[in-house]
Design an enzyme around this catalytic site. Structure first.
Site, PDB file in Angstrom:
ATOM      1  N   ASP A  43      38.603  47.725  39.391  1.00 29.26           N
ATOM      2  CA  ASP A  43      37.983  48.340  40.559  1.00 29.26           C
ATOM      3  C   ASP A  43      38.576  49.726  40.825  1.00 29.26           C
ATOM      4  O   ASP A  43      39.778  49.935  40.637  1.00 29.26           O
ATOM      5  CB  ASP A  43      38.196  47.440  41.774  1.00 29.26           C
ATOM      6  CG  ASP A  43      37.358  47.860  42.972  1.00 29.26           C
ATOM      7  OD1 ASP A  43      36.390  48.625  42.785  1.00 29.26           O
ATOM      8  OD2 ASP A  43      37.676  47.434  44.090  1.00 29.26           O
ATOM      9  N   GLY A  88      34.789  54.653  40.851  1.00 26.33           N
ATOM     10  CA  GLY A  88      34.029  55.581  41.679  1.00 26.33           C
ATOM     11  C   GLY A  88      34.903  56.355  42.635  1.00 26.33           C
ATOM     12  O   GLY A  88      34.758  57.581  42.794  1.00 26.33           O
ATOM     13  N   ARG A 147      30.583  60.032  39.829  1.00 25.73           N
ATOM     14  CA  ARG A 147      31.086  58.691  39.568  1.00 25.73           C
ATOM     15  C   ARG A 147      31.169  58.387  38.077  1.00 25.73           C
ATOM     16  O   ARG A 147      32.039  57.630  37.633  1.00 25.73           O
ATOM     17  CB  ARG A 147      30.203  57.661  40.267  1.00 25.73           C
ATOM     18  CG  ARG A 147      30.290  57.716  41.789  1.00 25.73           C
ATOM     19  CD  ARG A 147      29.328  56.726  42.428  1.00 25.73           C
ATOM     20  NE  ARG A 147      29.655  55.353  42.095  1.00 25.73           N
ATOM     21  CZ  ARG A 147      30.520  54.600  42.769  1.00 25.73           C
ATOM     22  NH1 ARG A 147      31.188  55.123  43.807  1.00 25.73           N
ATOM     23  NH2 ARG A 147      30.745  53.344  42.427  1.00 25.73           N
ATOM     24  N   ASN A 175      25.928  44.582  39.984  1.00 24.41           N
ATOM     25  CA  ASN A 175      25.954  46.009  39.622  1.00 24.41           C
ATOM     26  C   ASN A 175      24.595  46.553  39.205  1.00 24.41           C
ATOM     27  O   ASN A 175      24.387  47.776  39.191  1.00 24.41           O
ATOM     28  CB  ASN A 175      26.958  46.254  38.484  1.00 24.41           C
ATOM     29  CG  ASN A 175      28.394  46.246  38.944  1.00 24.41           C
ATOM     30  OD1 ASN A 175      29.316  46.066  38.136  1.00 24.41           O
ATOM     31  ND2 ASN A 175      28.638  46.419  40.239  1.00 24.41           N
ATOM     32  N   ARG A 196      40.132  40.418  47.063  1.00 22.22           N
ATOM     33  CA  ARG A 196      39.141  39.348  46.932  1.00 22.22           C
ATOM     34  C   ARG A 196      38.734  39.250  45.465  1.00 22.22           C
ATOM     35  O   ARG A 196      38.941  40.185  44.687  1.00 22.22           O
ATOM     36  CB  ARG A 196      37.928  39.616  47.815  1.00 22.22           C
ATOM     37  CG  ARG A 196      37.240  40.957  47.586  1.00 22.22           C
ATOM     38  CD  ARG A 196      36.007  41.100  48.482  1.00 22.22           C
ATOM     39  NE  ARG A 196      35.341  42.369  48.274  1.00 22.22           N
ATOM     40  CZ  ARG A 196      35.563  43.462  48.991  1.00 22.22           C
ATOM     41  NH1 ARG A 196      36.446  43.436  49.974  1.00 22.22           N
ATOM     42  NH2 ARG A 196      34.909  44.576  48.749  1.00 22.22           N
TER      43      ARG A 196
END
Length: 281
Positions: A18, A21, A31, A66, A192
């Protein structure tokens, strides 16, 4: 290797990559530039894991959700995926790495499939390490698909509904074909799982870092593994013990791993070289 012990390494590491971007936005770049930098991080971490002796690495490369991103970003991601597969083909094959893919692979564009499928086939007998790419993947979707498959067999009379248990469900989950994850790392500051390896992660150690994925280094990986090793030095859950039939479905999970290992004879040589209660891939 000086930052982590050679013994008690996690056999299967999952990573939620993660922050691509945000990495680009912080630099005033599109991005797509972040995804390209993230691709370089993939190469870096795959090599480190191979060098450490991690048996399986599952990377959350592209989630089912996505597909809802802007078309130009999705196209850029697919292009980078194709480029990665083409550029790393030689290294994957030369280093005895088995490449697998989990998720709804049918949704991937032909330009990706035409390089992904041959590499999966060509590397299928490799044994040193498994690299699993989660592509068009969602854990809830995976579990639902497995449940549908079992339900259809039951309706057709090929399966007794009373026989459906955790072991049978686990055996239908492609993500568990490389074993349950021992350690799941998420970069980018969120805490998460975001629909990643939900079933297999029941007893995984979780590691969260603020580091954005393109900046994730081998030192960050070493730190996560060292923390895992310290935590894992405690008594393991009962289900990890061989032959355990303890509560909470432990016996079912052990049986599921045994069934999966039996279906993967190519792993027999490596599994035989390990001692302890953890099950490899």
């Amino acid at each position: 290797m000086n930052l982590v012990e050679a013994r008690n390494l996690p056999r299967h590491v999952g990573i939620i990559m993660d922050g691509n971007g945000r990495w680009a936005e912080l630099r005033g770049e599109p991005r797509e530039a972040g995804h390209k930098a993230g691709s370089a991080a993939v190469r870096r971490i795959v090599r480190v894991c191979r060098r450490l002796g991690v048996e399986a690495l599952t990377l959350y490369a592209f989630s089912e959700q996505n597909w809802a991103r802007p078309r130009n970003e999705v196209d850029a991601l697919m292009g980078l995926l194709r480029e990665f597969l083409m550029s790393e083909r030689g290294e994957i094959l030369e280093n005895d790495i088995r490449l697998v893919a989990i998720g709804d692979i049918s949704r991937l564009p032909e330009v990706v499939r035409e390089v992904l499928d041959p590499l999966r086939k060509a590397s299928s007998a490799n044994m040193r390490m498994t690299l699993a790419l989660a592509l068009s993947y969602g854990a809830r979707e995976e579990i639902a698909a497995a449940a549908r498959e079992l339900a259809m067999e039951a309706v057709a009379g090929r399966l007794d509904p009373e026989a459906i248990d955790g072991a049978l469900l686990a055996a239908r989950l492609p993500s568990l074909s490389v074993g349950e994850p021992d350690l799941i790392i998420r970069t980018g500051g969120e805490q998460r799982l975001s629909n990643f390896l939900l079933y297999g992660a029941a007893y995984a150690e979780l590691s969260f870092t603020e580091r954005l994925w393109p900046d994730f280094t081998e030192d960050d990986l070493f730190a996560a593994i060292a923390t895992y090793q310290r935590r894992d030095s405690a008594v393991e859950p009962a289900y990890r013990a061989e032959g355990s039939g303890g509560g909470g479905g432990g016996g079912e999970l052990v049986a599921a791993r045994g069934a999966l290992d039996g279906a993967r004879p190519w792993r027999a040589r490596e599994l035989a070289s390990h001692s302890g209660s953890r099950t490899g891939v």
